[in-house]
Design a protein around this motif. Structure first.
Motif, mmCIF file in Angstrom:
data_model
loop_
_atom_site.group_PDB
_atom_site.id
_atom_site.type_symbol
_atom_site.label_atom_id
_atom_site.label_comp_id
_atom_site.label_asym_id
_atom_site.label_seq_id
_atom_site.Cartn_x
_atom_site.Cartn_y
_atom_site.Cartn_z
ATOM 1 N N ALA A 336 0.832 -1.212 0.000
ATOM 2 C CA ALA A 336 0.000 0.000 0.000
ATOM 3 C C ALA A 336 0.865 1.261 0.000
ATOM 4 C CB ALA A 336 -0.933 -0.008 1.207
ATOM 5 N N ILE A 337 2.088 1.136 0.509
ATOM 6 C CA ILE A 337 3.032 2.261 0.406
ATOM 7 C C ILE A 337 3.515 2.367 -1.040
ATOM 8 C CG2 ILE A 337 5.372 3.035 1.016
ATOM 9 C CD1 ILE A 337 4.871 1.844 3.836
ATOM 10 N N ALA A 338 3.884 1.202 -1.600
ATOM 11 C CA ALA A 338 4.498 1.181 -2.933
ATOM 12 C C ALA A 338 3.575 1.753 -4.007
ATOM 13 C CB ALA A 338 4.913 -0.244 -3.285
ATOM 14 N N THR A 343 -0.452 6.850 0.906
ATOM 15 C CA THR A 343 -0.294 8.309 0.818
ATOM 16 C C THR A 343 -1.660 8.973 0.657
ATOM 17 O OG1 THR A 343 1.841 7.970 -0.234
ATOM 18 C CG2 THR A 343 0.886 10.161 -0.430
ATOM 19 N N THR A 344 -2.468 8.400 -0.224
ATOM 20 C CA THR A 344 -3.810 8.948 -0.446
ATOM 21 C C THR A 344 -4.615 8.951 0.849
ATOM 22 O OG1 THR A 344 -3.758 8.085 -2.687
ATOM 23 C CG2 THR A 344 -5.934 8.637 -1.796
ATOM 24 N N GLU A 347 -3.109 11.496 3.361
ATOM 25 C CA GLU A 347 -3.406 12.873 2.936
ATOM 26 C C GLU A 347 -4.861 13.245 3.204
ATOM 27 O OE1 GLU A 347 -0.065 13.656 -0.566
ATOM 28 O OE2 GLU A 347 -2.087 13.026 -1.157
ATOM 29 N N ALA A 348 -5.726 12.246 3.138
ATOM 30 C CA ALA A 348 -7.150 12.509 3.406
ATOM 31 C C ALA A 348 -7.429 12.674 4.902
ATOM 32 C CB ALA A 348 -8.000 11.377 2.842
ATOM 33 N N GLY A 349 -6.424 12.311 5.726
ATOM 34 C CA GLY A 349 -6.608 12.481 7.177
ATOM 35 C C GLY A 349 -6.650 11.184 7.958
ATOM 36 N N GLY A 350 -6.387 10.057 7.312
ATOM 37 C CA GLY A 350 -6.406 8.766 8.000
ATOM 38 C C GLY A 350 -5.219 8.617 8.946
#
Lengths: 431, 170
Positions: A336-338, A343-344, A347-350
């Motif tokens: 999920a990093i790769a 990141t998504t 960035e959304a606040g998770g």
């Protein structure tokens, strides 16, 4: 008379002609324990006169339920597991490795036709790979460590035939919630459940795990699927020994066969405090939420995180909501990093926590406050499950959880999941 | 053997999180400590109310949920002599037998809170001393009778070193 998958696997592993209702002692291919059950197992192992584990290579201990340890009581139990693993030469997956039910298949310990027990009720998950796998308690597990065997009552089987195709924005989680609601919390007690039909065949292996994971929520001893090309491809990438896929005979005897049409299914939500209290999302739309959880052995896989990221992309989680994301394993986290998924989400606040079970079982990593509503991708919404009996837990798919996190209330995720006709690309949401 | 005690009555689908919450069970192997929190989300005074030898009475699907063996153990250490329910979830049922907590499957509808019961496990008879009614329980499978008779699966292994159930398997 022909045999079900359960009867066949218990026959090959016991050397007997096993039929529903028989009792057999069978050889196990793998034995799993986690940090909520293994410490008691080790204690019982010694009290039972256990000296050595019969087949250390067939055993995995996983520290996932409170990982990393939130207090000294847990720390000493973790140490007990580490010491035992070292002493007996059994495999230990320590903190950060992931949730047991992701790790055991992912690390190649399960294969079609296998017989597996795990000291965790969701061990039925591995049935998606055509293995008979069931949850046991600590004493059964201790006996399995000493002898390499366990006694089983051969279960009757209920066959659930799922026809049709899931619509966009509707996922395997919605399907299994609907099935649990229809079967009820004890509708399959003592039975194995075979999940079959075109809607099951169309699912990825990851999505199939979500289905078998929740077989226990209808009381089932095991949830089973046939192995197809997808299964064999998935297994061959992870397991390199022999295996014998098992199909039910056409004249196998079932306690019951039920048919469902997946095409008409809408997103589903299980409402407090019962897993079988399941309604279409429209019935609870607008219910305010303060916490959203994406993860667990039900829905913490890469595909689940990608679904969430697709909905969250370029948007912000509602300021009144905490979004907690627990990838199911280190492998899932790395993947999920790769591919940018994480990141998504961040960035959304998770808020991303260590791969593990924490928020689902109330050990740490997101205990809700009094009166709060939580929407989660987990498999249980019992009162007090997340360590506060005055909180309310709603269960849903990763899409519904992500969409609800954006709006601060339960919403139908399909408005964020619209396709250009025929093009298969997301047009974007309305939030 | 006959046991007498008071009935503590609960409803259907009592899950193992209600019996002993995850927030306690991960911390300790001290069952006496866990016993203090048994059933507390449904009845915070439960532990105080239970007298040694009492019965827990419930409806359908008692013990559904997790595989935690701390559930039957905590009940046992709280003083519960046996659990009577209309039906049991599979994992709890197995764990109870393995740890030597008798489980009795019978029609519990006519047992009220506070009723005094006399339970005869061998004969499968439950006499409600308060109402005078007599209930019959569903017999345990032979394998489970054998394990319970040996004092649980740990005692069975201590005695035989392995599974010794050939006579009990049909």
């Amino acid at each position: 008379m022909g045999k079900t998958i359960a009867e066949k696997i218990l026959s090959t592993h016991s050397g007997q002609d096993a039929r529903a209702g028989d009792t057999v002692v069978a050889e196990l291919d793998h034995v799993m324990g986690q940090d909520g059950t293994s410490p008691l197992t080790i204690d019982v192992f010694r009290k039972m006169g256990g000296r050595t584990v019969a087949y250390p290579e067939r055993v995995s201990l996983v520290i996932d339920h409170s990982a990393p340890s939130p207090n000294e009581g847990v720390s000493s139990l973790h140490k007990l597991m580490r010491d035992f693993a070292r002493e007996q030469g059994v495999r230990l997956y320590d903190i950060g490795s992931g949730v047991c039910h992701q790790l055991i298949p992912e690390q190649g310990h399960v294969f079609p036709g296998a017989l597996v027990v795990g000291a965790d009720s969701h061990s039925c998950t591995y049935g998606a790979l055509n293995a008979f796998s069931t949850g046991v308690g600590s004493t059964d597990m201790a006996a399995a460590l000493i002898s390499g065997k366990m006694w089983f009552r051969v279960p009757e089987t209920i066959r659930l035939l799922i026809n049709g195709t899931l619509q966009p924005g509707v996922f395997s989680k919605d399907l299994i919630l609907h099935l649990v609601g229809d079967m009820t919390a004890d509708g399959a007690t003592y039975c194995a459940v075979e999940f079959a039909g075109e809607a099951i065949q169309a699912l990825s292996i990851e999505a199939r795990f979500t289905i078998t994971n929740m077989a226990i929520e209808m009381g089932a001893k095991a949830g089973l699927m046939e192995a197809d090309e997808k299964t064999l491809r998935w297994v061959n990438e992870r397991y390199h020994g022999p295996c014998q896929p098992v199909s039910p005979d056409p004249d196998a005897e079932y306690r019951e066969v039920r048919e469902y049409d997946a095409s008409r299914l809408e997103p589903q939500v299980a409402v407090p405090h019962r897993v079988d209290r399941v309604v279409p999302v429209g019935e609870v739309e607008g219910t305010p939420i303060q916490q959203a959880v994406i993860g667990t052995c039900t829905n913490g896989r890469l595909e689940d995180l990608r679904v969430a990221a697709r909905i969250l992309k370029g948007k912000k989680v509602n300021p009144d909501v905490r979004l907690i994301v627990a990838p199911a394993s280190r492998r899932v986290l790395l993947d999920a990093i790769a591919d940018g998924t994480l990141t998504t989400i961040i960035e959304a606040g998770g808020a991303v926590v260590t791969p593990g079970c924490g928020p689902c079982v109330g050990t740490h990593n997101g205990v809700p406050s009094n009166g709060e509503n939580v929407i989660s991708t987990a498999n249980r919404n019992f009162k007090g499950r997340m360590a506060n009996s005055n909180a309310f837990i709603f269960l849903a798919s990763p899409a519904t959880v992500a969409a609800s996190a954006l709006e601060g209330k339960i919403v139908d995720p399909r408005k964020y999941w619209q396709y250009e006709s025929g093009a298969g690309v997301v047009r974007g949401g309305s939030g | 053997m006959k046991y007498q005690g008071k009935a503590h009555v609960f409803g259907d689908d009592i899950n193992t999180d209600y019996i002993i919450s995850g927030k306690y069970k991960f911390k300790t192997l001290d069952m006496k400590e866990l016993a203090k929190h048994v059933m507390e989300d449904l009845d915070p005074e439960f532990y105080e109310k239970v007298q040694d030898g009492d019965f827990l009475v419930a409806g359908r699907n008692f013990g559904c949920g997790s595989s935690r063996e701390q559930a039957p153990l905590a009940l046992k250490h709280a003083g519960i002599r046996a659990v009577l329910a209309r039906s049991f979830a599979r994992l709890f049922y197995r764990n109870a037998i393995n740890t030597g907590l008798p489980v009795v499957e019978c029609d519990t509808d006519e047992i009220s809170p506070g009723d005094r019961l006399e339970v005869d496990l061998e004969a499968g008879k439950i006499r409600n001393l308060t109402t005078g009614k007599v209930l019959t329980s569903k017999p345990l499978p032979p394998v489970m009778l054998k394990i319970l008779g040996d004092g649980g699966l740990a005692a069975h292994f201590l005695k035989y070193g392995d599974f010794h159930l050939t006579g009990e398997m049909e």
